[in-house]
Design a protein around this motif. Structure first.
Motif, PDB file in Angstrom:
ATOM      1  N   SER A   1       0.818  -1.209   0.000  1.00 30.15           N
ATOM      2  CA  SER A   1       0.000   0.000   0.000  1.00 30.15           C
ATOM      3  C   SER A   1       0.854   1.263   0.000  1.00 30.15           C
ATOM      4  CB  SER A   1      -0.925   0.022   1.219  1.00 30.15           C
ATOM      5  OG  SER A   1      -0.163   0.128   2.412  1.00 30.15           O
ATOM      6  N   ALA A   2       0.296   2.297  -0.594  1.00 28.58           N
ATOM      7  CA  ALA A   2       0.898   3.635  -0.564  1.00 28.58           C
ATOM      8  C   ALA A   2      -0.192   4.604  -0.108  1.00 28.58           C
ATOM      9  CB  ALA A   2       1.431   4.018  -1.935  1.00 28.58           C
ATOM     10  N   ARG A   3      -0.105   5.068   1.131  1.00 27.66           N
ATOM     11  CA  ARG A   3      -1.112   5.970   1.684  1.00 27.66           C
ATOM     12  C   ARG A   3      -0.623   7.413   1.599  1.00 27.66           C
ATOM     13  NH1 ARG A   3      -1.206   5.931   6.501  1.00 27.66           N
ATOM     14  NH2 ARG A   3       0.433   4.447   7.069  1.00 27.66           N
ATOM     15  N   LYS A   4      -1.493   8.281   1.162  1.00 33.11           N
ATOM     16  CA  LYS A   4      -1.161   9.698   1.081  1.00 33.11           C
ATOM     17  C   LYS A   4      -0.998  10.249   2.486  1.00 33.11           C
ATOM     18  CE  LYS A   4      -0.724  13.024  -2.049  1.00 33.11           C
ATOM     19  NZ  LYS A   4       0.224  13.832  -1.248  1.00 33.11           N
ATOM     20  N   SER A   5       0.059  11.013   2.682  1.00 34.38           N
ATOM     21  CA  SER A   5       0.304  11.647   3.973  1.00 34.38           C
ATOM     22  C   SER A   5       0.630  13.111   3.735  1.00 34.38           C
ATOM     23  CB  SER A   5       1.468  10.961   4.698  1.00 34.38           C
ATOM     24  OG  SER A   5       2.687  11.172   3.994  1.00 34.38           O
TER      25      SER A   5
ATOM     26  N   LEU B   1      15.065   1.690  -5.344  1.00 40.91           N
ATOM     27  CA  LEU B   1      14.091   0.657  -5.665  1.00 40.91           C
ATOM     28  C   LEU B   1      12.913   1.288  -6.393  1.00 40.91           C
ATOM     29  CD1 LEU B   1      14.032  -1.110  -2.174  1.00 40.91           C
ATOM     30  CD2 LEU B   1      15.294  -1.858  -4.200  1.00 40.91           C
ATOM     31  N   ILE B   2      12.485   0.650  -7.466  1.00 42.73           N
ATOM     32  CA  ILE B   2      11.280   1.079  -8.180  1.00 42.73           C
ATOM     33  C   ILE B   2      10.164   0.155  -7.726  1.00 42.73           C
ATOM     34  CG2 ILE B   2      10.203   1.397 -10.425  1.00 42.73           C
ATOM     35  CD1 ILE B   2      12.995   1.838 -11.567  1.00 42.73           C
ATOM     36  N   VAL B   3       9.194   0.708  -6.998  1.00 39.41           N
ATOM     37  CA  VAL B   3       8.219  -0.092  -6.265  1.00 39.41           C
ATOM     38  C   VAL B   3       6.809   0.171  -6.788  1.00 39.41           C
ATOM     39  CG1 VAL B   3       7.321  -0.665  -3.972  1.00 39.41           C
ATOM     40  CG2 VAL B   3       9.704   0.095  -4.226  1.00 39.41           C
ATOM     41  N   THR B   4       6.065  -0.903  -7.049  1.00 38.55           N
ATOM     42  CA  THR B   4       4.641  -0.766  -7.362  1.00 38.55           C
ATOM     43  C   THR B   4       3.865  -0.884  -6.054  1.00 38.55           C
ATOM     44  OG1 THR B   4       4.403  -3.142  -7.796  1.00 38.55           O
ATOM     45  CG2 THR B   4       4.919  -1.727  -9.661  1.00 38.55           C
ATOM     46  N   ALA B   5       2.906   0.014  -5.854  1.00 41.70           N
ATOM     47  CA  ALA B   5       2.115   0.007  -4.621  1.00 41.70           C
ATOM     48  C   ALA B   5       0.707   0.511  -4.927  1.00 41.70           C
ATOM     49  CB  ALA B   5       2.776   0.870  -3.552  1.00 41.70           C
ATOM     50  N   ARG B   6      -0.235   0.052  -4.127  1.00 37.73           N
ATOM     51  CA  ARG B   6      -1.645   0.399  -4.345  1.00 37.73           C
ATOM     52  C   ARG B   6      -2.004   1.635  -3.531  1.00 37.73           C
ATOM     53  NH1 ARG B   6      -5.580  -1.477  -6.880  1.00 37.73           N
ATOM     54  NH2 ARG B   6      -4.507  -3.405  -7.463  1.00 37.73           N
ATOM     55  N   SER B   7      -2.481   2.649  -4.251  1.00 35.31           N
ATOM     56  CA  SER B   7      -2.882   3.887  -3.604  1.00 35.31           C
ATOM     57  C   SER B   7      -4.381   3.925  -3.302  1.00 35.31           C
ATOM     58  CB  SER B   7      -2.513   5.084  -4.485  1.00 35.31           C
ATOM     59  OG  SER B   7      -3.098   4.962  -5.775  1.00 35.31           O
ATOM     60  N   LYS B   8      -5.138   3.050  -3.976  1.00 39.53           N
ATOM     61  CA  LYS B   8      -6.566   2.932  -3.677  1.00 39.53           C
ATOM     62  C   LYS B   8      -7.113   1.673  -4.322  1.00 39.53           C
ATOM     63  CE  LYS B   8      -8.572   5.419  -7.622  1.00 39.53           C
ATOM     64  NZ  LYS B   8      -9.473   6.511  -8.042  1.00 39.53           N
ATOM     65  N   GLY B   9      -8.331   1.269  -3.903  1.00 38.88           N
ATOM     66  CA  GLY B   9      -8.990   0.134  -4.516  1.00 38.88           C
ATOM     67  C   GLY B   9      -8.645  -1.197  -3.880  1.00 38.88           C
TER      68      GLY B   9
END
Length: 382
Positions: free
Chosen positions: A140-144, A166-174
């Protein structure tokens, strides 16, 4: 269609083949595997000095503005020499994200360091249950306030131990398997909250499992749209798949050469085993499989620039299917024709088989891509 190399491309091929001929024999490779991170920093600098690390980048950024054919030439040479250095994760994948989605500031920060060899990258995408689906993301990637907080775990990150970024894929929503709500983030490997566990893979490379525990990053770390980066990810990964196809062709080519040479020198029952007609037929089958793989690799390379994403995906998937089939046939036949010696760590041929096996599974195995081809119908333009 003209499949002949231009004069510049022929010179590139001669240059890269000459570099590895002098610095990458089998004994040298075994020594490089023992260095920190599992590859040679000296060889990496030689790649930088010859301009190979800057090949796909724009001239105004210090690169050469080369295309996918030039990348294919380099990757085939890497495959023939069984090169360990992180060209794929750094130049092809990392460079791909920066070229296609990076901001001017991100390119200015990272591209010069890639070109001069002072920085390597790693792509942290695979998760415990995601298999080959690029959109199956639980990290996950949460907006802060002022940025993002990344939580999760990525597995089998090639060059994860040595990479500075590091190039990281993360979910920001859904939800977990939604095709929207996915972002791509540039994260320093030394950021607080990152834990890296490194280990060797079966083909001699080094990978790492990377955990992210509430890792805080700024907004400048986001590549492209943090909520809709899947098209970018798919485009870059297709470039990586095409590059892997080219690497596999190089490994298959060398495997065939080593096997034919062995047939010409090994004696059994007082005669050269290369005189046995059945073994000649098997070598001929290996040659046919190699040429089929080479043709499909070229198709994948030429499709990368297609304006139609569906056409690109279809051609790359078809190439990956043929590469998997040809690699399995050539790998198995080369081991069998070498006999028991082919199974030993001291025999070079076995290491080619291991690399071909790992390439077949990278970013989707044969069965996965066969399903993709069958679902998309006949190949466009064929």
């Amino acid at each position: 269609m003209d499949f002949e190399f231009s004069e510049e491309q022929r010179l590139l091929k001669e240059s890269v083949d000459g570099l590895f001929a002098g610095t990458y024999d089998f004994e040298q490779r075994k020594r490089y595997m023992k260095e920190r991170g599992g590859w040679s920093k000296l060889v990496w600098q030689k790649l930088a000095e010859q301009g190979l690390l800057g090949l796909p980048f724009a001239e105004n950024e210090g690169g050469f503005g080369a295309g996918t054919v030039e990348t294919m030439i380099v990757m085939e040479a890497l495959g023939r020499a069984l090169v360990l250095e992180p060209y794929l994760p750094t130049v092809v994948i990392g460079g791909g994200f920066l070229r296609h989605g990076g901001s001017a500031a991100q390119r200015a920060e990272h591209v010069p360091a890639i070109i001069d060899g002072s920085k390597t990258l790693a792509f942290a995408q695979l998760e415990r249950n995601s298999r080959y689906d690029l959109y199956d993301v639980t990290t996950s990637a949460r907006k802060s306030e002022g940025g993002w907080v990344v939580d999760g775990e990525k597995l089998v990150v090639i060059n994860g131990e040595n990479a500075k970024t590091l190039i990281v894929t993360a979910r920001s929503k859904g939800a977990r398997r939604d095709k929207t709500g996915i972002g791509v983030f540039l994260i320093p490997s030394e950021a607080k909250g990152i834990a890296i566990k490194s280990y060797p893979t079966q083909d001699g490379l080094q990978a790492a499992d990377v955990s992210f525990g509430k890792v805080e990053i700024g907004n400048e770390s986001v590549i492209g749209d943090p909520e809709d980066a899947l098209p970018l990810i798919e485009a870059v990964v297709d470039e990586a798949r095409a590059a892997l196809c080219a690497e596999a062709v190089g490994a298959m080519d060398e495997s065939l050469k080593l096997t034919v040479e062995y047939l010409k020198t090994r004696r059994q029952f007082g005669v050269l085993i290369g005189s046995f007609q059945s073994l000649r037929h098997r070598a001929a089958d290996m040659f046919v499989a190699l040429e089929q793989a080479r043709s499909m690799s070229m198709l994948a390379v030429m499709s990368i620039g297609a304006s139609n994403a569906a056409e690109r995906r279809q051609a790359v998937a078809a190439a990956k299917v043929q590469i998997g089939r040809s690699g399995k046939l050539i790998g198995e036949q080369s081991i069998q024709l070498h006999g028991g010696i082919g199974m030993t760590m001291e025999a070079r041929i076995g290491h080619y088989f291991k690399r071909l096996t790992m390439v077949e599974r990278a970013f989707g195995d044969t069965g996965y891509h066969l399903r993709r081809v069958s679902e998309s119908g006949p190949l466009v333009g064929l």
